[in-house]
Design a protein around this motif. Structure first.
Motif, PDB file in Angstrom:
ATOM      1  N   UNK A 174      11.307  94.230  97.721  1.00  0.00           N
ATOM      2  CA  UNK A 174      11.988  93.579  96.590  1.00  0.00           C
ATOM      3  C   UNK A 174      12.857  94.584  95.845  1.00  0.00           C
ATOM      4  N   UNK A 177      16.812  95.188  96.067  1.00  0.00           N
ATOM      5  CA  UNK A 177      17.564  94.022  95.584  1.00  0.00           C
ATOM      6  C   UNK A 177      19.067  94.269  95.539  1.00  0.00           C
ATOM      7  N   UNK A 181      21.789  91.838  97.063  1.00  0.00           N
ATOM      8  CA  UNK A 181      22.842  91.198  96.265  1.00  0.00           C
ATOM      9  C   UNK A 181      24.213  91.409  96.872  1.00  0.00           C
ATOM     10  N   UNK A 226      22.015  80.406 101.368  1.00  0.00           N
ATOM     11  CA  UNK A 226      21.925  81.492 100.378  1.00  0.00           C
ATOM     12  C   UNK A 226      20.548  81.476  99.710  1.00  0.00           C
TER      13      UNK A 226
ATOM     14  N   UNK B 158      16.304  80.904  90.560  1.00  0.00           N
ATOM     15  CA  UNK B 158      17.630  81.485  90.763  1.00  0.00           C
ATOM     16  C   UNK B 158      18.743  80.607  90.201  1.00  0.00           C
ATOM     17  N   UNK B 162      19.430  86.116  87.661  1.00  0.00           N
ATOM     18  CA  UNK B 162      20.073  86.936  88.684  1.00  0.00           C
ATOM     19  C   UNK B 162      19.043  87.256  89.765  1.00  0.00           C
ATOM     20  N   UNK B 163      19.547  87.583  90.945  1.00  0.00           N
ATOM     21  CA  UNK B 163      18.653  87.989  92.022  1.00  0.00           C
ATOM     22  C   UNK B 163      17.823  89.197  91.620  1.00  0.00           C
ATOM     23  N   UNK B 164      18.430  90.115  90.920  1.00  0.00           N
ATOM     24  CA  UNK B 164      17.737  91.339  90.518  1.00  0.00           C
ATOM     25  C   UNK B 164      16.506  91.005  89.682  1.00  0.00           C
ATOM     26  N   UNK B 167      13.835  89.120  91.798  1.00  0.00           N
ATOM     27  CA  UNK B 167      13.045  89.949  92.713  1.00  0.00           C
ATOM     28  C   UNK B 167      12.045  90.826  91.949  1.00  0.00           C
ATOM     29  N   UNK B 170       9.186  88.472  91.459  1.00  0.00           N
ATOM     30  CA  UNK B 170       8.505  88.239  92.740  1.00  0.00           C
ATOM     31  C   UNK B 170       7.580  89.415  93.058  1.00  0.00           C
ATOM     32  N   UNK B 329      22.304  82.866  90.084  1.00  0.00           N
ATOM     33  CA  UNK B 329      23.157  83.279  91.200  1.00  0.00           C
ATOM     34  C   UNK B 329      23.127  82.342  92.399  1.00  0.00           C
ATOM     35  N   UNK B 330      22.361  81.276  92.308  1.00  0.00           N
ATOM     36  CA  UNK B 330      22.276  80.388  93.464  1.00  0.00           C
ATOM     37  C   UNK B 330      23.555  79.555  93.629  1.00  0.00           C
TER      38      UNK B 330
END
Lengths: 424, 424
Positions: A174, A177, A181, A226, B158, B162-164, B167, B170, B329-330
């Motif tokens: 993780x 990231x 991204x 995605x 998401x 943000x993905x950051x 994660x 997670x 971000x999705x």
């Protein structure tokens, strides 16, 4: 170099300081037989992402790769964590332990220096993409890549591991990231919007690129992929398994550069490989000349695509059957307790993986034609009109696969579909 | 208590040592107005998982919950990490920040002691499951739970983050693997095999339980859901959102006990809630008597199921529309750049979530009838034959939903389907 980074023990090496470093590092010195006074050093990195040094003595060789805190793209500077070297080294070690025949050995890793010392993959190995452009056949490529993909993906999935071990791996990666991204942006986002670094073979493909950005059906499909890319921790994937990440001879296949590694969908790796082979296929007409019409070579590429999937399928299911009574927690033996049921479960699993692979493969194709980073397969076609023609066929093929992937029942059907976009 | 645990600062409290602890803990003492010399303490934990103390002074109240290093199940001892208290506290704080109306406030958390100090959810709040058994209508339940689910799930997905950041979350909750494994075992595995702790209303349901273990189609579906449960980090889910984790009055709804929290599929929470309402529905015939045939109440339950999904759907999509230009971000605004396309994307997303919810909900129903942990809705029906009859209808309904979930297009269709299994 920022002061903060120097404080953390990082300094970027040049040839002189590299020699000093090697002398102070037994794991590297030993690989050179301790003969360190007349080293030959050659920097072969493309200069954009990393420094890559080939270091040779009269008794041995190593490659030393050092990540820099940025990538350079389209003439601009793009900061990028050096920690990618840690994930590259970790993935090389993990995948190498599972499939040593096709992953270079890591001799040394220095996290503070973002530096990996690894096997020098000696000539006549070349980057597969260059071999495909040159029209060289690799008779063992499909077998080797099927082996690599089956082993690295199966053994890092819940088919083989306990949930506990799986979640440890997921948590570890993780942290990668920032690299994920970057993939999200360049594969799943930028090609579908007006993005600064997008480019295409203009003016020929301007309307095609615009059509991608206006294709609602395509955008719905790419959104699904995605989300799956980000959310689905299915296995430790290489994360960038295109034909530029593979070095080959007719006898040997070596997978390099897993700095994008993370726990993601298996289909992302399989699709990257197959999709880039399809790009190579569509580029061949641009490389045909009077001496070689490339028709036979195109058929070899198609055969390699077909064999790669079918051999992967066989090897993966064989591993599953072999380890069905092991620690894997996805399909417990007392539940999937007869061969007919297990076979049905495998069929369902592999069909879903097939469709995932086609989707991700198509997405990887599209981004190489209308996104930021193009492939040499097409770029090396000098005549822009001819290049655009090749690219358009590939793009149209990819769009139709992305939208219709769930209708394909076998790789043979995909091959027929790919051929239908060719001018032959 | 193991010596190693004591060394880590853990000691299990009793009423006397709890008072000392509170006196030394300002965050708890303050909630009791500093009036600590005449505390009333009542232990209300079920004794199986945790100690739960209600502590009252003449100026305030708190609940103190302490996790023990095991759970007790079916008369046996089952080790279980105390770290679940950390995840419970973390989830209460995260979800509470997103939906304070329906999540009790955490006043204090002591990780070494696995101890949470939180709001005392005062009478007349009772556990929803008990209210459903008693036949009490909660006119705001659907509205409140829709609000809770929409906010906690949307804002940890998401679609908002943000993905950051995603994660990071997670990775944090990957550590709660032991609790996830417990769910995997009791929900997705044990009911489908001959497992030690499985039980059912015997002998009436023996053949039904055996049929579950022999139903290949069911086993293929449950495998898919199990993999999704482990692999898909869609949002920070409660992880155990049945009607025993909800406290209610006619005006108030409070969600408690998220010790199974992790990043998983949203449908697991939604399904747990809806599935347990369907269990309550099928149990009503067992609670009917001459004074109350429960027919009107059954209709109220069905209406609550219908409203819960439809209100959740509306609130979730409303949040999506409100935050569509945010950090999520999705679905990037420059891609999903017209309302028609965004609406199509939302429809696709919500349909998939609906089918996930039905699948997980059905799985949660099945495990409550043929697995280890049953529900009081049925257990409190004394006549075993009558209980079995109710359970069989619920089981048959759940099996058909699990297998056919993708065919349902609306919650109204599900309601009609559920009713078709009722004896009315």
């Amino acid at each position: 170099m920022a002061a903060a980074e120097e404080q953390q023990g990082f300094r970027s090496l040049d040839e002189a300081s590299l020699v000093t470093y090697i002398k102070a590092t037994p794991a590297l010195a030993a690989r050179l037989g301790g003969h360190l006074d007349a080293l030959t050093i050659k920097e072969v990195g493309d200069g954009n992402l990393n420094f890559v040094y080939i270091v040779r003595s009269d008794a041995g060789s190593v490659v030393v790769k050092q990540a820099l805190p940025y990538i350079r793209c389209v003439g601009d500077s793009w900061p990028m964590t050096r920690e990618r070297a840690y994930f590259e080294a970790s993935a090389l070690q993990k995948h190498g332990g599972l499939c040593s025949d096709h992953v270079p050995e890591v001799y040394h890793f220095d996290r503070a220096m973002s530096l990996i010392g690894m096997r020098y993959i000696e000539p006549p190995h070349i980057i597969l993409r260059k071999g495909l452009i040159a029209g060289i056949e690799y008779p063992l490529l499909a077998e080797h890549m099927a082996d690599y993909m089956a082993k690295t993906l199966f053994f890092t999935s819940l088919l083989y591991n306990s949930t506990t071990d799986h979640k440890k791996g997921v948590a570890q990666y993780c942290e990668n990231a920032e690299m994920c991204r970057l993939t999200e942006q360049v594969v799943f986002s930028d090609p579908y919007m007006a993005a600064k670094y997008n480019r295409c073979t203009s003016p020929f493909l301007d309307k095609d690129a615009e059509a991608v950005r206006g294709d609602d059906e395509l955008k719905l499909e790419i959104a699904e992929l995605k989300s799956r890319f980000i959310e689905r921790a299915q296995a430790l994937v290489h994360g960038d398994l295109h034909t530029g990440s593979i070095m080959v001879t007719t006898d040997s296949t070596q997978v390099i550069d897993p700095e994008f590694a993370f726990y993601g969908p298996m289909g992302f790796d399989i699709g990257a490989f197959l999709g880039n082979l399809i790009l190579a296929y569509f580029s061949q007409d641009g490389h045909a000349d009077q001496a070689n019409d490339r028709k036979a070579y195109k058929l070899w590429i198609l055969k390699t695509i077909e064999d790669s999937w079918n051999l992967f399928h066989k090897k993966f299911v064989d591993l599953w059957n072999k380890h069905k009574d092991g620690n894997g927690e996805a399909y417990l033996p007392p539940i999937y307790n007869n061969s007919e049921l297990l076979s049905l479960a495998q069929k369902k699993y592999m069909t879903s993986l097939f469709h995932d692979s086609l989707g991700f493969g198509a997405a990887k194709m599209i981004r190489r034609i209308v996104g930021i980073a193009h492939v040499e397969d097409f770029e090396s076609i000098e005549d822009a009109s001819k290049r655009a023609s090749c690219e358009r066929r590939a793009l149209d093929c990819a769009k139709s696969i992305l939208k219709g992937r769930r209708r394909f029942e076998s790789i043979e059907q995909v091959i027929v579909h790919v051929q239908s976009f060719s001018q032959d």
